[in-house]
Design a protein around this motif. Structure first.
Motif, PDB file in Angstrom:
ATOM      1  N   ARG A 228       0.856  -1.198   0.000  1.00  0.00           N
ATOM      2  CA  ARG A 228       0.000   0.000   0.000  1.00  0.00           C
ATOM      3  C   ARG A 228       0.883   1.236   0.000  1.00  0.00           C
ATOM      4  O   ARG A 228       1.886   1.298   0.717  1.00  0.00           O
ATOM      5  N   THR A 230       0.468   5.645   0.090  1.00  0.00           N
ATOM      6  CA  THR A 230      -0.464   6.758   0.267  1.00  0.00           C
ATOM      7  C   THR A 230       0.303   8.074   0.163  1.00  0.00           C
ATOM      8  O   THR A 230       1.525   8.120   0.354  1.00  0.00           O
ATOM      9  N   LEU A 247      -3.300   3.765  -2.802  1.00  0.00           N
ATOM     10  CA  LEU A 247      -3.515   2.622  -3.684  1.00  0.00           C
ATOM     11  C   LEU A 247      -2.950   1.380  -3.012  1.00  0.00           C
ATOM     12  O   LEU A 247      -1.801   1.370  -2.554  1.00  0.00           O
ATOM     13  N   SER A 248      -3.762   0.326  -2.928  1.00  0.00           N
ATOM     14  CA  SER A 248      -3.344  -0.951  -2.361  1.00  0.00           C
ATOM     15  C   SER A 248      -3.431  -2.035  -3.428  1.00  0.00           C
ATOM     16  O   SER A 248      -4.273  -1.976  -4.333  1.00  0.00           O
ATOM     17  N   TYR A 249      -2.546  -3.026  -3.283  1.00  0.00           N
ATOM     18  CA  TYR A 249      -2.566  -4.177  -4.191  1.00  0.00           C
ATOM     19  C   TYR A 249      -2.193  -5.423  -3.405  1.00  0.00           C
ATOM     20  O   TYR A 249      -1.302  -5.395  -2.548  1.00  0.00           O
ATOM     21  N   ILE A 294      -7.116  -4.991  -6.311  1.00  0.00           N
ATOM     22  CA  ILE A 294      -6.633  -3.608  -6.308  1.00  0.00           C
ATOM     23  C   ILE A 294      -7.634  -2.738  -5.554  1.00  0.00           C
ATOM     24  O   ILE A 294      -8.831  -3.044  -5.505  1.00  0.00           O
ATOM     25  N   ASN A 295      -7.127  -1.637  -4.982  1.00  0.00           N
ATOM     26  CA  ASN A 295      -7.965  -0.824  -4.106  1.00  0.00           C
ATOM     27  C   ASN A 295      -7.483   0.624  -4.094  1.00  0.00           C
ATOM     28  O   ASN A 295      -6.614   0.994  -3.317  1.00  0.00           O
ATOM     29  N   PRO A 296      -8.016   1.495  -4.967  1.00  0.00           N
ATOM     30  CA  PRO A 296      -7.732   2.925  -4.844  1.00  0.00           C
ATOM     31  C   PRO A 296      -8.595   3.551  -3.743  1.00  0.00           C
ATOM     32  O   PRO A 296      -9.721   3.113  -3.497  1.00  0.00           O
ATOM     33  N   GLU A 310     -13.690   4.416  -1.350  1.00  0.00           N
ATOM     34  CA  GLU A 310     -12.777   3.357  -1.789  1.00  0.00           C
ATOM     35  C   GLU A 310     -13.475   2.491  -2.824  1.00  0.00           C
ATOM     36  O   GLU A 310     -14.702   2.365  -2.829  1.00  0.00           O
TER      37      GLU A 310
END
Length: 329
Positions: A228, A230, A247-249, A294-296, A310
């Motif tokens: 992640r 930020t 953004l996380s992956y 994926i997570n913006p 999110e």
């Protein structure tokens, strides 16, 4: 308070009440300052005091221990329409439940190693934060290992104390990883305006339908590599106005072993209340060779106004590529 006569308050009576209130407040401040100062052992030189919990520190302050706790109780009534009530006959009714009742021990060892041990007596099946962290290692940053949250999702990584609503949103609960056994490296850059985290974890979450299985220990059905990053492209010095982006992956390694049902994967979540264990969203278990998520994320704060959002998207490698997605605002 009303005088014994039941008549209007006499000025001298109000003055007496005011003096008593002032003395009580003064006495409270005196006790609080005394608790903060604590007691020092004349032999060892260690000190025991109270500051938002019981605290102990050695004479040289190179060993510390803090014991604190928190609890929350949820109560309410669930009323479902006919279709939902037929599908989930145990959903309706009044319920009361301890959301958590936890005791935490935390502290430092030689100002280099930080530790935290937490037990939740409301649900002893769930394992909370139990970890040790090594303070800023040159070129690497902080190193943390144990049963910890994976660095994924703004809402999941945040404290339960700071949630806007009672629970995490449905897509967060369904698609974001919970606590797992593993390790993590992280650090900040550009005067703490950028943060990054990366770690490897055994996926030890249980498949049970009770409580939050993501925080339990069971046989691992695979392992995860999660990261992640930020940033705050805009913020004011007092922190009352800021823009946060992240953004996380996560890649979740799985083995579609048809002979081992525990290798299967599943996406499910209860409603945004723990008064029921019913899963209103549930894929059931199925086999997969791997999952990419994926997570913006975005958050905006301007004085008393805040906005948070999110989006989650999971690509599942099964017999064919399956996709699951969700978001909140």
């Amino acid at each position: 308070m009303v005088p014994p006569s039941g008549k209007n308050h006499h000025p001298s009576f109000l003055k007496t009440i005011g003096l008593k209130s002032e003395r009580a407040g003064s006495r409270y401040e005196e006790l609080r300052e005394k608790a903060k100062k604590g007691n020092t052992d004349p032999i060892t030189g260690s000190r025991l005091y109270w500051t938002r919990g019981f605290n102990w520190e050695s004479a040289k302050k190179n060993l510390t221990l803090k014991v604190s706790g928190k609890f929350a109780v949820d109560t309410g009534n669930i009323d479902a329409d006919d279709e939902l009530g037929t599908a989930f006959p145990d959903l309706e009714g009044y319920q009361t439940d301890f959301r958590f009742a936890s005791v935490t021990a935390s502290g430092w060892i030689y100002n280099f190693i930080e530790y935290r041990l937490e037990v939740d007596f409301a649900d002893v099946r769930e394992i909370k934060d139990n970890w040790i962290r090594f303070k800023k290692i040159p070129y690497l940053g902080f190193f943390q290992t144990g049963h910890i949250k994976e660095p994924f999702s703004l809402e999941r990584e945040g404290s339960f104390n700071h949630l806007t609503f009672m629970e995490n949103s449905l897509p967060t609960q369904a698609l974001a990883a919970g606590r797992n056994m593993g390790f993590m490296l992280y650090n900040t850059a550009y005067n703490d305006r950028i943060t990054w985290k990366v770690g490897g974890f055994f996926n030890t979450g249980s498949f049970t339908d009770v409580g939050n299985p993501q925080d339990r220990l069971s046989d691992a059905n695979g392992y995860n590599i999660t990261a992640r990053i930020t940033g705050r492209p805009w913020h004011t010095t007092d922190g009352r106005r800021l823009l946060h982006l992240g953004l996380s992956y996560s890649h979740r390694f799985r083995d579609a072993d048809l002979d081992d049902p525990d290798k299967r994967v599943r996406f499910s979540t209860p409603p945004e209340s723990r008064l029921t264990d019913e899963r209103l969203v549930d894929t059931g278990r199925f086999f997969s060779d791997g999952i990419d998520v994926i997570n913006p994320e975005l958050a905006l704060v301007s004085g008393p106004f805040s906005l948070q959002s999110e989006y989650f998207h999971a690509f599942v490698d099964s017999e064919k590529t399956l996709q699951f997605f969700g978001g909140y605002l």
